[in-house]
Design a protein around this motif. Structure first.
Motif, short mmCIF file in Angstrom:
data_model
loop_
_atom_site.label_atom_id
_atom_site.label_comp_id
_atom_site.label_asym_id
_atom_site.label_seq_id
_atom_site.Cartn_x
_atom_site.Cartn_y
_atom_site.Cartn_z
N THR B 181 40.73 43.76 43.80
CA THR B 181 40.31 42.39 43.53
C THR B 181 39.30 41.96 44.59
OG1 THR B 181 41.07 40.12 43.25
CG2 THR B 181 42.32 41.48 44.79
N SER B 182 38.30 41.22 44.16
CA SER B 182 37.27 40.78 45.11
C SER B 182 37.87 39.85 46.15
CB SER B 182 36.16 40.04 44.38
OG SER B 182 35.54 40.91 43.47
N ALA B 183 37.41 39.98 47.37
CA ALA B 183 37.87 39.12 48.44
C ALA B 183 36.77 38.09 48.75
CB ALA B 183 38.16 39.95 49.68
N THR B 184 37.16 36.96 49.32
CA THR B 184 36.18 35.95 49.71
C THR B 184 35.18 36.55 50.69
OG1 THR B 184 38.02 34.43 49.60
CG2 THR B 184 35.97 33.60 50.55
N THR B 185 35.72 37.27 51.64
CA THR B 185 34.84 37.95 52.59
C THR B 185 35.29 39.41 52.66
OG1 THR B 185 36.35 37.39 54.36
CG2 THR B 185 34.47 35.92 54.03
N GLY B 186 34.34 40.27 52.86
CA GLY B 186 34.69 41.68 53.05
C GLY B 186 34.88 42.43 51.74
N LYS B 187 35.41 43.62 51.87
CA LYS B 187 35.57 44.54 50.76
C LYS B 187 36.68 44.12 49.81
CE LYS B 187 32.60 47.75 52.23
NZ LYS B 187 32.44 47.59 53.66
N PRO B 188 36.62 44.58 48.56
CA PRO B 188 37.72 44.29 47.64
C PRO B 188 39.05 44.83 48.18
CG PRO B 188 35.84 45.18 46.44
CD PRO B 188 35.53 45.36 47.92
N LYS B 189 40.13 44.19 47.74
CA LYS B 189 41.46 44.55 48.20
C LYS B 189 42.23 45.20 47.05
CE LYS B 189 41.86 40.13 49.22
NZ LYS B 189 42.33 38.81 49.71
N GLY B 190 42.96 46.28 47.35
CA GLY B 190 43.66 47.02 46.30
C GLY B 190 45.08 46.52 46.07
N VAL B 191 45.48 46.45 44.81
CA VAL B 191 46.84 46.07 44.45
C VAL B 191 47.46 47.22 43.65
CG1 VAL B 191 48.28 44.47 43.11
CG2 VAL B 191 46.26 43.62 44.36
N VAL B 192 48.61 47.68 44.12
CA VAL B 192 49.31 48.78 43.44
C VAL B 192 50.36 48.20 42.50
CG1 VAL B 192 50.89 50.72 43.76
CG2 VAL B 192 48.95 50.42 45.32
#
Lengths: 538, 538
Positions: B181-192
């Motif tokens: 999922t896109s983050a406000t800042t930085g790289k996307p974050k993964g959800v398992v």
């Protein structure tokens, strides 16, 4: 992703946060009782608190001996949510069985209806673990009783804390409920329900394709709350915020129809005899039952004619379902697939007179003498089940090993399954006739014999046979006893059209009556013992 | 009661035993593709087998880069049921993010649509873990591509065993899916996503009171299968035997309406912009959409006017829902309680323009500066969630500690909740203005400003303030730039009627345009940085 525990806490909490205004209507000895889920919640916490004050601890069994009403509903949540185990006791059991299961479960307290006190009074001297009796009555005065020590439900509730905090560390595998089921031989067998099992079963009956239980429903469990958690309806109704209508002590068909009309019941659940009686009563009183969106029928097979009567004559959809104490109970529901509605009405009723399609969440195998049966509607096998709401043992009972093997529960029910996956019961395993490695359904033969115009009733039993292991022997009661002699050949010929030759009973015995058990079932075991030497001569 | 593992195996197996005849319809580059669940099942097992031959093992990540179609559906089950992890990659991400997440997930193989090959070709040199590419095309000939090593989907399928036996020892906590999922800042974050999480989420969308997904449905997920599992619809549809209609690459509103008409779609799900565009297209082409029993809308808030248009003009019930990548996604659905239907139509639409009621199975808290908020529809707080389908971490990401605390997921969404439990989003946490320990919704102020006849668009940002920590500053683009000077006072007066005095922005800045991100959102962070000294002077 979280292994957040699946416990009854979630069900209870949602009723409190979202459905505080919704209603629970109870018929009690003193009239109609109404309150909201907010009241239910406060009182349930008070009950937990009061039981804690009496010394109930997590893991303890607390028994109920009661009809369907708000007190019972409070116990349904107060006991499991404090970590204890709700043991619902069947009020219709013979006294010796009541004594056995209350002692076997090691119940510490018993909540009992005022009207059922006399039963418990007769056995109290034999109860070895009960430390106190709580009488479910709305009177502040306790009725005269020899039970001791005895407490009034409303009295102890008043001492309970409405802010009581339920146990926070509940494991989803923890036991929440306990229910005993009658055995063919011997004492009843106990089935433990886990929080997880009840939680998942509750979800399963909210699915659109099963019962579709909803906030919009007014739900009336006619099936007793002492019988497999009233098929799980009270649990799911609390979770989904459905109005509940609890029909109280010994409801007659007229009372049930009156409740449906007055409380705008949308879905009601009961056994075939209840629905047969209600149908007859409805024809006399013509209650306004237009609110009903479905009647649910299980416990034993519903005849096709009953299904047709509800739908054709009363315009009420009829959900035929199947399950048992060991399965929480829902296993199948006979609702058509969309494309099956394009078949003829006749085919549709035939399909729906079967027990139906396996619900999401369970695994099933139907295993005959040669392994898993073909899905041809013909080959017979025993129904084996496993899944999140299927038991894996009987409670402290060595009969576990007979019924639970290799991770499967052997239901003892013999069924066929059609190409669409509709399961149809054909017999109980113990009543099957095993002839030369093949199975013969005693039930099928009986139903056919009973269709003969001269036959009043018929019973078919497998009797030991020197060559074939067993052969079927038919017992028949004729409508006119004078006919007997000539009828044997006629009866067997009557069957010849309908069954393979090797299915035809080897002989017919005419009786004046067929021995029946106290609940009206044929006592096949007695006939089998009495006639065990019929083919072997010894 | 058994802790029988809750895995995707159960979903797949039920589709094979009970719904082999039901249809999956896919729109592909080469036309409409149809097959049955029996075909789907055989090919899914072949895909698992082929991936195993390529060396994929339990726990490995396998990525997809694809639109909604039958190949993608096969991957949805083949990968998790063999114990591997289905990593659905958003085809619209910037290239640098694609590179990051494919490397971060350590994907071993990538299944990619033929039409999307050029994107992957541009980044292949930067992908450090991919061992092979599988092109989803129905052509036996591979398209020309620089990817290497590369396989044709149908070619490897042919080498797979249709009798492949899925892994039998799957643990329900095992990972089944992965989505960034896109983050406000930085790289996307993964959800398992665990098997258990998807299983329970699937049950939740079959409930009568949520989406009521059923065998009777023809389900069209317009929401991409690379976006939170197309909201779980493909999983649940397989389980319940629903017909599926997968709209393929870049479907236009006309294509979608055509599919609804041709395939008798009963339920379709998409974001508000999709439904807005479909509404407009429908007014032009007037397709036969009478089969629709519901449209589901989530992803961002649906305006009340859109809900009204579907129901009043098109006679299609509109289910407004809320969720996010971290929650599988379903959290709330805005369906009225039965007694709320007695309120005026106007009140009903107001209620249903909110995000709705928490679905069974999740826990929620809404926490403001002074703890849990009152259920008064006014007090603002951040939505905190936990439950069986709520993430507990970001995949190998230290940002986990910002969003997951004390067993709760901090959603970053700011909401109010009304006395009936309807949640209404009011802002993102990062956009709230925190003034003197109180919260001010930038979104509420913007919506009100934009209702002013002279305002083209408006954006409100919290700017550091020496006394109040932050104060709101409004940025406004006027319809007629010449008006500016006199309008500042007029605009602030316009707000005075609607908000408490301390909510009113301290000043208004007129701009020619408000800076927007590539996906069209206001870039509030840029405005905040540019004007950070506006109140403090340094």
């Amino acid at each position: 992703m979280e292994n957040f525990p699946l416990t009854l806490r979630s069900l209870f909490d949602r009723s409190q946060s979202l459905f505080a205004k919704k209603e629970v209507v109870s018929r009690t000895s003193s009239g109609i009782h109404r309150y909201t889920y907010a009241d239910f919640g406060r009182r349930t916490k008070q009950l937990s608190s009061a039981l804690q004050q009496l010394g109930v601890k997590p893991g303890d069994r607390v028994a109920t001996f009661a009809w369907n009403h708000h007190w019972h509903l409070e116990a349904y949540f107060a006991i499991p949510c404090m970590g204890a185990v709700l043991h619902t006791v069947n009020i219709r059991l013979p006294l010796e069985h009541l004594v056995h299961i209350l002692n076997h479960a090691e119940d510490r307290f018993l909540l009992v209806d005022e009207t059922l006190l006399p039963i418990i009074e007769r056995i109290q001297d034999q109860l070895t673990t009960i430390e106190g009796y709580i009488v479910m009555t709305d009177s502040q005065e306790l009725p005269p009783t020899s039970l001791h020590p005895v407490y009034g439900y409303e009295n102890i509730l008043n001492s309970g804390d409405p802010q009581y905090a339920f146990i926070d560390s509940l494991n989803e595998s923890a036991p929440a409920g306990l229910c005993y089921t009658s055995a063919t031989t011997g004492k009843p067998k106990g089935v433990v329900y886990s929080h997880r099992g009840i939680y998942l079963h509750s979800l399963s009956i909210g699915l659109a394709d099963t019962l579709g239980l909803s906030e919009r429903d007014s739900v009336m469990p006619i099936v007793p709350m002492f019988h497999v958690n009233a098929w799980g309806l009270p649990f799911a109704s609390v979770w989904f915020g459905s109005k509940q209508v609890l029909p109280g002590p010994a409801p007659t068909p007229d009372i049930l129809l009156g409740l449906i009309a007055d409380e705008k019941v949308t879905i009601a659940a009961g056994v075939p005899t209840v629905w047969t009686a209600a149908l007859k009563a409805q024809e006399a009183i013509n209650a306004d039952i237009s609110s009903l969106r479905a009647v649910v029928c299980g416990g034993s097979a519903a005849p096709r004619s009953l299904i047709e009567s509800y739908e054709q004559r009363l315009q009420v959809p009829f959900y035929h379902a199947y399950g048992m104490t060991e399965t929480c109970p829902l296993v199948t529901v006979a609702r058509l697939k969309s494309y099956q509605e394009e078949t003829s009405l006749d085919e549709q009723y035939d399909t729906r007179a079967a027990q139906g399609l396996l619900v999401p969440g369970l695994d099933m195998k139907i295993v005959g003498p040669r392994g898993e049966v073909a899905w041809d509607g013909k080959e017979m096998g025993e129904i084996l089940l496993r899944g999140a709401w299927v038991a894996t043992e009987y409670y402290k009972d060595e009969r576990t090993q007979e019924s639970f093997q290799d991770g499967w529960f052997y239901s003892g029910d013999i069924a066929v399954i059609d190409p669409e996956g509709f399961v149809k019961l054909v017999d109980r395993a113990k009543d099957l006739v095993k002839s030369g490695g093949e199975w013969i359904s005693s039930l099928d033969l009986e139903n056919s014999l009973m269709a003969h115009p001269n036959v009043f009733e018929a019973c078919v039993v497998g009797i030991p046979h020197p060559k074939w292991e067993e052969r079927p022997l038919a017992f028949v009661v004729l409508k006119d006893a004078a006919l007997q002699a000539g009828d044997k050949a006629d009866l067997l010929t009557f069957l010849t059209d309908k069954f393979a030759k090797w299915w035809i009973p080897d002989d017919v015995i005419f009786l004046h009556e067929i021995p029946r058990s106290s609940v009206g079932k044929f006592m096949k075991r007695e006939l089998r013992e009495q006639y065990q030497a019929y083919f072997t001569g010894n």
